[in-house]
Write an enzyme that holds these catalytic residues in place. Sequence first.
Site, PDB file in Angstrom:
ATOM      1  N   ASP A   2      33.185  44.668  40.164  1.00  0.00           N
ATOM      2  CA  ASP A   2      33.876  43.774  41.078  1.00  0.00           C
ATOM      3  C   ASP A   2      34.890  42.923  40.313  1.00  0.00           C
ATOM      4  O   ASP A   2      34.940  42.947  39.087  1.00  0.00           O
ATOM      5  CB  ASP A   2      32.873  42.912  41.852  1.00  0.00           C
ATOM      6  N   TYR A   4      36.937  39.669  38.657  1.00  0.00           N
ATOM      7  CA  TYR A   4      36.486  38.536  37.845  1.00  0.00           C
ATOM      8  C   TYR A   4      35.905  37.472  38.758  1.00  0.00           C
ATOM      9  O   TYR A   4      36.373  37.264  39.881  1.00  0.00           O
ATOM     10  CB  TYR A   4      37.655  37.947  37.057  1.00  0.00           C
ATOM     11  N   PHE A  15      40.971  44.149  36.018  1.00  0.00           N
ATOM     12  CA  PHE A  15      41.176  43.711  34.641  1.00  0.00           C
ATOM     13  C   PHE A  15      42.322  42.722  34.474  1.00  0.00           C
ATOM     14  O   PHE A  15      42.397  42.018  33.490  1.00  0.00           O
ATOM     15  CB  PHE A  15      41.366  44.890  33.667  1.00  0.00           C
ATOM     16  N   HIS A 125      32.403  50.490  29.564  1.00  0.00           N
ATOM     17  CA  HIS A 125      33.192  49.367  30.053  1.00  0.00           C
ATOM     18  C   HIS A 125      33.703  48.560  28.851  1.00  0.00           C
ATOM     19  O   HIS A 125      33.002  48.450  27.848  1.00  0.00           O
ATOM     20  CB  HIS A 125      32.318  48.484  30.955  1.00  0.00           C
TER      21      HIS A 125
END
Length: 160
Positions: A2, A4, A15, A125
């Site tokens: 999801d 930030y 990102f 990740h």
Amino acid sequence: MDPYILEGQAHGLAFSVPMGVKPPPSLLNVFKEQRSDLGIEQSNTNGSLVKWAEQGVLLLNSILTVRAGKSGSHRGHGWEVFTDRAIELLNDQDRPIVFLLWGNDAKRKEALLNNEQHLVLKAAHPSPLSAYNGFYGCKHFSKCNAFLEANDIEGIDWKV
């Protein structure tokens, strides 16, 4: 994953953070891999990836909203249906596309990708908790551009 979870960070691109917002640790790790892969030195003060999006890079989270401060708070509320469908529609495209699947949530999307024209690259990740488990050294940026150029498509200018 999801978006930030801190107020003012998320702005619709996975990102990415708005101009003027300090890049979070995951994005700094993306920049570190770029430096290793392509020799690109990114600013640690600009975390906006809008330039990538303008070149056709779709920065898509699995979940598109989150309650401030609560990771995963909107999981299971329907976003997965929407983002899965978007991925299926991209998979159906009759042109080569590169899919970068970073993290376990993203890797699960591989089941939606069966078009042999596309390139699917998977890695851990870029979070500080997992970047050393296969994100660092994945060389996805150079592999992406090599694939695009081999298909007569201009590579991405990854500098932000």
